[in-house]
Design a protein around this motif. Structure first.
Motif, PDB file in Angstrom:
ATOM      1  N   ARG A   1       6.967  12.983 -11.935  1.00 36.78           N
ATOM      2  CA  ARG A   1       7.746  13.227 -13.138  1.00 36.78           C
ATOM      3  C   ARG A   1       6.900  14.060 -14.021  1.00 36.78           C
ATOM      4  NH1 ARG A   1       6.870  12.775 -17.842  1.00 36.78           N
ATOM      5  NH2 ARG A   1       4.832  11.801 -17.346  1.00 36.78           N
ATOM      6  N   ALA A   2       5.435  13.905 -13.952  1.00 34.63           N
ATOM      7  CA  ALA A   2       4.705  14.890 -14.799  1.00 34.63           C
ATOM      8  C   ALA A   2       4.961  16.404 -14.416  1.00 34.63           C
ATOM      9  CB  ALA A   2       3.117  14.363 -14.715  1.00 34.63           C
ATOM     10  N   TRP A   3       4.979  16.705 -12.912  1.00 33.43           N
ATOM     11  CA  TRP A   3       5.078  17.847 -12.681  1.00 33.43           C
ATOM     12  C   TRP A   3       6.488  18.397 -13.192  1.00 33.43           C
ATOM     13  CZ3 TRP A   3       2.230  21.836 -11.226  1.00 33.43           C
ATOM     14  CH2 TRP A   3       2.886  22.792 -10.182  1.00 33.43           C
ATOM     15  N   HIS A   4       7.634  17.750 -13.061  1.00 31.62           N
ATOM     16  CA  HIS A   4       9.062  18.332 -13.573  1.00 31.62           C
ATOM     17  C   HIS A   4       8.812  18.553 -15.076  1.00 31.62           C
ATOM     18  CE1 HIS A   4      11.558  17.737 -10.150  1.00 31.62           C
ATOM     19  NE2 HIS A   4      11.287  16.529 -10.056  1.00 31.62           N
ATOM     20  N   GLN A   5       8.159  17.751 -15.827  1.00 33.80           N
ATOM     21  CA  GLN A   5       7.867  17.896 -17.347  1.00 33.80           C
ATOM     22  C   GLN A   5       7.184  18.996 -17.574  1.00 33.80           C
ATOM     23  OE1 GLN A   5       6.465  14.521 -19.243  1.00 33.80           O
ATOM     24  NE2 GLN A   5       6.476  15.633 -21.274  1.00 33.80           N
ATOM     25  N   LEU A   6       6.027  19.440 -16.739  1.00 29.00           N
ATOM     26  CA  LEU A   6       5.182  20.636 -16.834  1.00 29.00           C
ATOM     27  C   LEU A   6       6.115  21.847 -16.582  1.00 29.00           C
ATOM     28  CD1 LEU A   6       2.562  21.704 -17.429  1.00 29.00           C
ATOM     29  CD2 LEU A   6       1.798  21.684 -15.084  1.00 29.00           C
ATOM     30  N   ILE A   7       6.733  21.723 -15.582  1.00 32.71           N
ATOM     31  CA  ILE A   7       7.953  22.901 -15.275  1.00 32.71           C
ATOM     32  C   ILE A   7       8.685  23.241 -16.605  1.00 32.71           C
ATOM     33  CG2 ILE A   7       9.594  23.699 -13.706  1.00 32.71           C
ATOM     34  CD1 ILE A   7       8.345  22.115 -11.456  1.00 32.71           C
ATOM     35  N   GLU A   8       9.297  22.003 -17.006  1.00 29.15           N
ATOM     36  CA  GLU A   8      10.126  22.254 -18.208  1.00 29.15           C
ATOM     37  C   GLU A   8       9.470  22.889 -19.393  1.00 29.15           C
ATOM     38  OE1 GLU A   8      12.225  18.917 -19.208  1.00 29.15           O
ATOM     39  OE2 GLU A   8      13.664  18.803 -17.519  1.00 29.15           O
TER      40      GLU A   8
ATOM     41  N   LEU B   1       0.837  -1.202   0.013  1.00 27.65           N
ATOM     42  CA  LEU B   1       0.020  -0.097  -0.118  1.00 27.65           C
ATOM     43  C   LEU B   1       0.798   1.368   0.156  1.00 27.65           C
ATOM     44  CD1 LEU B   1      -2.950  -0.996   2.640  1.00 27.65           C
ATOM     45  CD2 LEU B   1      -3.199  -0.573   0.091  1.00 27.65           C
ATOM     46  N   VAL B   2       1.949   1.213   0.781  1.00 27.98           N
ATOM     47  CA  VAL B   2       2.808   2.532   0.868  1.00 27.98           C
ATOM     48  C   VAL B   2       3.586   2.572  -0.312  1.00 27.98           C
ATOM     49  CG1 VAL B   2       4.858   3.312   2.026  1.00 27.98           C
ATOM     50  CG2 VAL B   2       3.057   2.287   3.627  1.00 27.98           C
ATOM     51  N   THR B   3       4.053   1.637  -0.855  1.00 28.57           N
ATOM     52  CA  THR B   3       4.770   1.524  -2.243  1.00 28.57           C
ATOM     53  C   THR B   3       4.062   2.046  -3.372  1.00 28.57           C
ATOM     54  OG1 THR B   3       6.464  -0.281  -1.361  1.00 28.57           O
ATOM     55  CG2 THR B   3       6.390   0.164  -3.582  1.00 28.57           C
ATOM     56  N   GLU B   4       2.795   1.549  -3.421  1.00 26.22           N
ATOM     57  CA  GLU B   4       2.161   1.846  -4.612  1.00 26.22           C
ATOM     58  C   GLU B   4       1.455   3.496  -4.417  1.00 26.22           C
ATOM     59  OE1 GLU B   4      -1.165  -1.006  -4.276  1.00 26.22           O
ATOM     60  OE2 GLU B   4       0.110  -2.630  -5.019  1.00 26.22           O
ATOM     61  N   ALA B   5       1.517   3.941  -3.039  1.00 25.84           N
ATOM     62  CA  ALA B   5       1.245   5.440  -2.999  1.00 25.84           C
ATOM     63  C   ALA B   5       2.552   6.134  -3.503  1.00 25.84           C
ATOM     64  CB  ALA B   5       0.958   5.807  -1.848  1.00 25.84           C
ATOM     65  N   ASN B   6       3.660   5.402  -3.395  1.00 27.81           N
ATOM     66  CA  ASN B   6       4.915   6.137  -3.943  1.00 27.81           C
ATOM     67  C   ASN B   6       4.974   6.021  -5.281  1.00 27.81           C
ATOM     68  OD1 ASN B   6       5.458   6.366  -0.921  1.00 27.81           O
ATOM     69  ND2 ASN B   6       7.607   5.648  -0.998  1.00 27.81           N
ATOM     70  N   GLN B   7       4.507   4.966  -5.669  1.00 28.67           N
ATOM     71  CA  GLN B   7       4.769   4.724  -7.324  1.00 28.67           C
ATOM     72  C   GLN B   7       3.578   6.122  -8.109  1.00 28.67           C
ATOM     73  OE1 GLN B   7       3.679   0.503  -7.073  1.00 28.67           O
ATOM     74  NE2 GLN B   7       5.254   0.528  -8.893  1.00 28.67           N
ATOM     75  N   ARG B   8       2.504   6.409  -7.394  1.00 33.08           N
ATOM     76  CA  ARG B   8       1.552   7.164  -7.846  1.00 33.08           C
ATOM     77  C   ARG B   8       2.045   8.592  -7.751  1.00 33.08           C
ATOM     78  NH1 ARG B   8      -2.016   3.888  -5.104  1.00 33.08           N
ATOM     79  NH2 ARG B   8      -2.037   5.331  -3.489  1.00 33.08           N
ATOM     80  N   GLU B   9       2.818   8.826  -6.716  1.00 30.16           N
ATOM     81  CA  GLU B   9       3.525  10.117  -6.538  1.00 30.16           C
ATOM     82  C   GLU B   9       4.590  10.294  -7.422  1.00 30.16           C
ATOM     83  OE1 GLU B   9       4.813  13.306  -2.827  1.00 30.16           O
ATOM     84  OE2 GLU B   9       3.318  11.784  -2.629  1.00 30.16           O
ATOM     85  N   ALA B  10       5.139   9.386  -7.728  1.00 32.04           N
ATOM     86  CA  ALA B  10       6.279   9.364  -8.544  1.00 32.04           C
ATOM     87  C   ALA B  10       6.010   9.755 -10.061  1.00 32.04           C
ATOM     88  CB  ALA B  10       7.195   8.105  -8.679  1.00 32.04           C
ATOM     89  N   VAL B  11       4.805   9.230 -10.418  1.00 29.33           N
ATOM     90  CA  VAL B  11       4.312   9.616 -11.783  1.00 29.33           C
ATOM     91  C   VAL B  11       3.975  10.864 -11.743  1.00 29.33           C
ATOM     92  CG1 VAL B  11       2.423   9.078 -13.139  1.00 29.33           C
ATOM     93  CG2 VAL B  11       3.560   7.249 -12.036  1.00 29.33           C
TER      94      VAL B  11
END
Length: 291
Positions: A162-169, A149-159
């Protein structure tokens, strides 16, 4: 008959009388000897039986001790492998957050590490379940469940990250050599501004969760802001996928997965289960607990 003859006859009579006595005496002696031999034989057999039984008991005791020692060794390895696999899942999940960037290949590599670690943890749990005991396997199941459960939440946050970093760029115009068209850059900036406004409105409002799903509905200001956010999302260049844009919008309304209340509860339960597993494993192995 003369005296000499009489003496010979008498001597012969004495001899004849002596023979039965000797025979009887010899028979008694033979019986006594046989009885003694039998008793000695029985005593020897009993001694041999006792020696054999003692040796057999010693061998059985040694075999039992050896088996118990082997069994503890197997269990120790199984429990240690499970804890190590759990630790590797935790490390892989943390790297998702600390090492992710705008490059999709970086996220893909990190996700593969997490998938391998989760597979290893699931396999380690199966062995714990087989080895037992059942109460320890039950605790291991709790570790597995909440770790995932914790890991899958981390996976969602990582996605989302990454999207946030791309939007900033994209908003900075640095995602392609030579810059980005002004219209695409402005679209990215407009969407970022809408996301920030949504987060601020929710933080300052009285909503208990995602206002889009509130039973009381959204007020006029939030309704207008939501309409603007969805409009801005549709105008972002397709370099940022529609799925990633939706994830960023969802993050603004619901909060980051790691900051939600259920995540905090999962982490607390995971730590409790980990500690309980270590204590139960030590009890099963007969190891002293640390003070």
């Amino acid at each position: 008959m003369d005296l000499q003859g009489i003496g010979s006859v008498a001597a012969a009579g004495v001899t004849l009388l002596t023979i039965p006595a000797l025979l009887i005496t010899g028979r008694w002696q033979t019986r006594a000897a046989l009885k003694g031999a039998q008793e000695a034989g029985r005593a020897g057999y009993a001694q041999a039986q006792a020696t054999y039984s003692s040796a057999l008991d010693a061998v059985n005791a040694q075999a039992s001790a050896t088996h118990a020692q082997w069994r503890r060794g197997v269990q120790r390895d199984v429990y240690a492998a499970f804890l190590l696999a759990d630790h590797q899942v935790r490390e892989a999940a943390e790297r998702l957050i600390t090492e992710v960037d705008a490059d999709p290949s970086t996220l893909a590599t990190l996700m593969e590490e997490v998938t391998r670690a989760k597979t290893a943890l699931r396999a380690a749990y199966v062995v714990v379940d087989l080895e037992g005991p059942s109460d320890l396997a039950f605790t291991a199941d709790s570790v597995l469940t909440h770790s995932f459960l914790v890991t899958e939440a981390n996976q969602r946050e990582a996605v989302m990250e990454r999207a946030w970093h791309q939007l900033i760029e994209m908003s900075e115009g640095s995602w392609l050599v030579g810059g980005i068209a002004a219209v695409h850059r402005d679209g990215a900036r407009e969407f970022m501004e809408c996301l920030a406004r949504v987060q601020l409105a929710i933080a300052n409002g009285s909503y208990g969760g995602d206002p889009r799903h509130s039973t009381d509905g959204m007020d006029e200001a939030m309704t207008e802001l939501t309409r603007a956010a969805y409009g801005a999302m549709s105008r972002v260049d397709d370099t940022l996928s529609l799925r990633d844009r939706a994830l960023l919008l969802d993050m603004s309304y619901r909060g980051r997965p790691r900051l939600r209340s259920d995540y905090e509860g999962w982490e607390a339960e995971l730590e409790r289960a980990r500690g309980e597993f270590v204590r139960a494993a030590r009890d099963e192995l007969g190891s002293p607990r640390s003070t």
